[in-house]
Enzyme design. Structure first.
Site, PDB file in Angstrom:
ATOM      1  N   HIS A   1       6.013 -27.401   0.719  1.00 39.12           N
ATOM      2  CA  HIS A   1       5.214 -28.411   0.042  1.00 39.12           C
ATOM      3  C   HIS A   1       4.114 -27.752  -0.799  1.00 39.12           C
ATOM      4  O   HIS A   1       3.110 -28.372  -1.113  1.00 39.12           O
ATOM      5  CB  HIS A   1       4.621 -29.380   1.073  1.00 39.12           C
TER       6      HIS A   1
ATOM      7  N   GLU B   1       0.828  -1.207   0.000  1.00 47.03           N
ATOM      8  CA  GLU B   1       0.000   0.000   0.000  1.00 47.03           C
ATOM      9  C   GLU B   1       0.868   1.265   0.000  1.00 47.03           C
ATOM     10  O   GLU B   1       0.456   2.309  -0.486  1.00 47.03           O
ATOM     11  CB  GLU B   1      -0.921  -0.013   1.234  1.00 47.03           C
TER      12      GLU B   1
ATOM     13  N   LYS C   1     -13.150   3.176  -1.586  1.00 44.32           N
ATOM     14  CA  LYS C   1     -13.986   3.529  -0.430  1.00 44.32           C
ATOM     15  C   LYS C   1     -15.114   4.469  -0.882  1.00 44.32           C
ATOM     16  O   LYS C   1     -16.265   4.307  -0.519  1.00 44.32           O
ATOM     17  CB  LYS C   1     -13.150   4.235   0.649  1.00 44.32           C
TER      18      LYS C   1
HETATM   19  O1  PA5 Z   1      -2.814   1.796   6.088  1.00 43.19           O
HETATM   20  C1  PA5 Z   1      -3.859   2.405   5.856  1.00 43.19           C
HETATM   21  O2  PA5 Z   1      -3.935   3.625   5.899  1.00 43.19           O
HETATM   22  C2  PA5 Z   1      -5.123   1.635   5.537  1.00 43.19           C
HETATM   23  O3  PA5 Z   1      -4.874   0.285   5.402  1.00 43.19           O
HETATM   24  C3  PA5 Z   1      -6.134   1.849   6.642  1.00 43.19           C
HETATM   25  O4  PA5 Z   1      -5.604   1.392   7.858  1.00 43.19           O
HETATM   26  C4  PA5 Z   1      -7.433   1.097   6.346  1.00 43.19           C
HETATM   27  O5  PA5 Z   1      -7.951   1.504   5.098  1.00 43.19           O
HETATM   28  C5  PA5 Z   1      -8.462   1.360   7.439  1.00 43.19           C
HETATM   29  O6  PA5 Z   1      -8.645   2.723   7.580  1.00 43.19           O
HETATM   30  P1  PA5 Z   1      -9.186   3.334   8.922  1.00 43.19           P
HETATM   31  O7  PA5 Z   1      -8.212   3.071   9.990  1.00 43.19           O
HETATM   32  O8  PA5 Z   1      -9.345   4.794   8.629  1.00 43.19           O
HETATM   33  O9  PA5 Z   1     -10.502   2.675   9.193  1.00 43.19           O
END
Ligand code: PA5
Length: 456
Positions: A320, A291, A444
């Site tokens: 395996h 990410e 989102k």
């Molecule tokens: O690393 C990130 O920013 C994302 O993976 C968020 O943690 C994830 O989308 C969840 O978002 P939030 O903590 O705002 O609910």
């Protein structure tokens, strides 16, 4: 010496050949760029723009006091959160608690509540989890930095409804919130209804939040030594103050992966812990690397579509399943082993194998398995890792190993902090912003709009 170390000689051309291996010159040539990124990261840190760096030095008294307060009051602690709001907690729990933690008796858990992490909205899975919990004895920790994430907020609404029906106005006793200090609807709800809450500090994104109450509160509730964890992170911070790639473990690791990707076409990075306890560290890292670095635009606004695909595997299970592909398939991978030198338990293999008696037609011994006799699973797991390392190297597959002298809060704090710094530094190498996630935000927004359009 209780520090983690990185062994990287199998990344180099004298071990895996020039086509796939790096030269020390490749690392040297990257040093001027690394020094510039280092300066930039340091100056941002000093200006308070990258607060994740300073989390090892926070005061955790409030978290510890709250964990102590709920210890006798609740049987279960359930995290409602997703992505960066869940993966760090799962990684800490798997790494530092008994692998059968939730099955242990309360006294075997030192009086701590069971820990569940609900990081999906599969209706069946969520319903089945709720159905086994005594709601009155369960504390739900709603964790969302933005305070708006559809998955987490829908879970919260379901849980609220159930507890409200059960306890009326006393439903608030069963909810604790971890969210931004000002932004998001969850903060508004917490403030207006007077819910107990913890803060995700400004400027710390989800995947960099394991050392905030996001990861520390559930960990403390489950009896994990969070001060030890932060001490480990602080130790690593000291080691990461160097600008030299060779002396800074985070920069070294990031540079090895970055150069393998951009110079040797290794578009996939596989992390294989040879320890069940570390399996969710590779899951947490998978999100962190993917990410943070998978980006369309460079910092100059050019379309670059960069990012290396992180894959998680588990030794020895995946020997395996996956290793055949890694040893003989496409030359598109770089492998990181996680190796534990001293496991907390020794599991010996008995000296004497089961021998069918001669009079019942037995041959008097099982020669094919006698080589195992008197050894231990500890030896076997690490010898199998050595074997995989040997096979990969012999087949010109670059690989490196992060070595843990043992698993404890300090070494886990070290590795998680190191991987966060590696990711921040790799953002500089790829010349992208590792701290945003526009691709996720797009999805989102789509979900919100689609649900708004759908009539009930
Ligand atoms: O690393 C990130 O920013 C994302 O993976 C968020 O943690 C994830 O989308 C969840 O978002 P939030 O903590 O705002 O609910």
């Amino acid at each position: 010496m209780h520090d983690i170390t990185i062994h990287y000689s199998n990344m180099l051309s004298d071990k895996v050949g020039k086509e796939h291996g790096l030269s020390l010159n490749d690392l040297d040539s990257l040093q001027p760029v690394a020094s510039n990124i280092h300066k930039l990261l340091r100056s941002k840190r000093e200006k308070g723009e990258l607060p994740f760096y300073d989390l090892p030095y926070q005061d955790v008294t409030e978290i510890l006091n709250y964990a102590a307060y709920i210890k006798d009051r609740f049987e279960n602690f359930v995290v409602l959160g997703i992505g960066g709001s869940a993966l760090g907690t799962i990684a800490l729990q798997t790494a530092l608690n008994n692998s059968q933690y939730n099955l242990l008796s309360k006294s075997e858990r030192n009086g701590c509540p069971r820990l569940f992490v609900a990081d999906n909205i599969d209706p069946v899975q969520f319903a089945e989890m709720l159905s086994i919990l005594d709601m009155d004895k369960t504390l739900f920790n709603v964790v969302t930095k933005s305070g708006t994430t559809a998955e987490t907020m829908s879970q919260f609404m379901i849980v609220y409804d159930r507890i409200k029906k059960l306890k009326g106005d006393r439903w608030k006793e069963n909810i604790v919130v971890t969210t931004d200090k000002a932004k998001g609807v969850l903060r508004k709800i917490a403030y207006e209804l007077g819910l107990k809450s913890f803060i995700v500090p400004d400027g710390v994104g989800g995947r960099f939040s394991v050392f905030t109450p996001v990861g520390l509160l559930p960990a403390a509730v489950a009896g994990i030594d969070i001060k030890g964890l932060l001490k480990g992170a602080a130790l690593m911070d000291e080691r990461c103050r160097e600008d030299s790639i060779i002396d800074n473990p985070a920069y070294l690791y990031a540079s090895l992966l970055y150069l393998s990707d951009t110079k040797k076409g290794k578009k996939i990075t596989v992390m294989i812990p040879y320890s069940y306890a570390l399996k969710d560290i590779s899951d947490w890292f998978r999100q962190l690397w993917a990410e943070s670095l998978g980006k369309k635009y460079s910092l100059n606004g050019e379309v670059v579509n960069v990012g290396q695909t992180p894959v998680k595997a588990l030794g020895v299970t995946d020997q395996h399943s996956q290793i055949q592909l890694y040893v003989e398939g496409p030359f598109d991978k770089v492998v990181t082993f996680l190796k534990v030198e001293e496991f907390k338990v020794r599991m010996g293999i008995p000296q004497n194998p089961p021998i069918p008696p001669l009079e019942r037609g037995g041959k008097g011994g099982f020669e094919e398995i006698s080589y195992l006799c008197g050894h231990s699973l500890n030896e076997l797991i690490n010898i199998e890792r050595d074997g995989t390392e040997y096979a990969l190297t012999k087949n010109n597959r670059p690989n490196c190993t992060i070595i843990f002298p043992e698993l404890n809060p300090s070494t886990i704090g070290q590795v998680m902090y190191m991987l966060e710094v590696s990711t921040a530094f790799a953002g500089g190498l790829y010349n992208i912003n590792p701290f945003d996630q526009p691709g996720v935000e797009e999805g989102k927004r789509f979900t919100i709009e689609a649900l708004k359009r759908k009539t009930l």
